[in-house]
Design a protein around this motif. Structure first.
Motif, PDB file in Angstrom:
ATOM      1  N   ARG A 178     -19.033  11.688 -10.283  1.00 35.94           N
ATOM      2  CA  ARG A 178     -19.388  10.270 -10.303  1.00 35.94           C
ATOM      3  C   ARG A 178     -18.214   9.406  -9.851  1.00 35.94           C
ATOM      4  NH1 ARG A 178     -20.818   9.945 -15.560  1.00 35.94           N
ATOM      5  NH2 ARG A 178     -22.292  11.624 -15.341  1.00 35.94           N
TER       6      ARG A 178
ATOM      7  N   THR B 289     -17.955   9.042  -6.032  1.00 34.38           N
ATOM      8  CA  THR B 289     -19.015   8.348  -5.297  1.00 34.38           C
ATOM      9  C   THR B 289     -18.757   6.852  -5.172  1.00 34.38           C
ATOM     10  OG1 THR B 289     -20.332   8.040  -7.292  1.00 34.38           O
ATOM     11  CG2 THR B 289     -20.743  10.035  -6.017  1.00 34.38           C
TER      12      THR B 289
ATOM     13  N   SER C  22     -16.844   9.917 -19.006  1.00 31.70           N
ATOM     14  CA  SER C  22     -17.590   8.943 -18.206  1.00 31.70           C
ATOM     15  C   SER C  22     -17.180   7.523 -18.557  1.00 31.70           C
ATOM     16  CB  SER C  22     -19.090   9.115 -18.425  1.00 31.70           C
ATOM     17  OG  SER C  22     -19.521  10.355 -17.936  1.00 31.70           O
TER      18      SER C  22
END
Length: 134
Positions: free
Chosen positions: A121, A124, A26
């Motif tokens: 993620r 998006t 992330s």
């Protein structure tokens, strides 16, 4: 009793490794937000971005697993050697190849599962949002 304790430790270690891997990926994707936005602006689909993130995760995970297994085998063998001694046979390598294969396969499966949230993620982010100057 010992095997149940060992299994519990393996499960806990796997959960910790998965959380660490998700947070690492992330953070990497947050740092590469502009790059992902540029790829999206030049025509990359969400599926291609997910594939890119998944392949990067597999490369990172495979490297970590191979280095970890190699160091574990080496240090474990040295530790066992220092405890039992070699005798006349020389250095003793007691490698459970089946267990090592299961560890590698399970670790790569964990990496694939842990790569899903960061990959989702990453897709998006809209190109305009990623490329804006802050």
């Amino acid at each position: 009793m010992v095997s149940i304790l060992m299994m519990a430790l393996v499960v806990i270690a796997s959960i910790i490794a998965g959380v660490g891997f998700v947070s690492t990926m992330s953070l990497v994707l947050i740092q590469r937000r502009r790059e992902i936005g540029m790829l999206r602006a030049t025509g990359f689909t969400a599926r291609q971005i997910r594939g890119m993130v998944t392949r990067e995760s597999l490369a990172l995970g495979l490297t970590a697993v191979l280095v970890g297994v190699a160091l574990g085998v080496l240090l474990g063998s040295l530790g066992a050697q220092s405890l039992i001694g070699a005798g006349n046979d020389g250095f003793v390598w007691g490698l459970p190849f089946e267990v090592l294969a299961v560890i590698v396969v399970a670790a790569l499966a964990l990496v694939l599962v842990a790569a899903l949230p960061p990959a989702r993620r990453a897709t998006t982010v809209t190109p305009v949002e990623a490329l804006r100057v802050v």
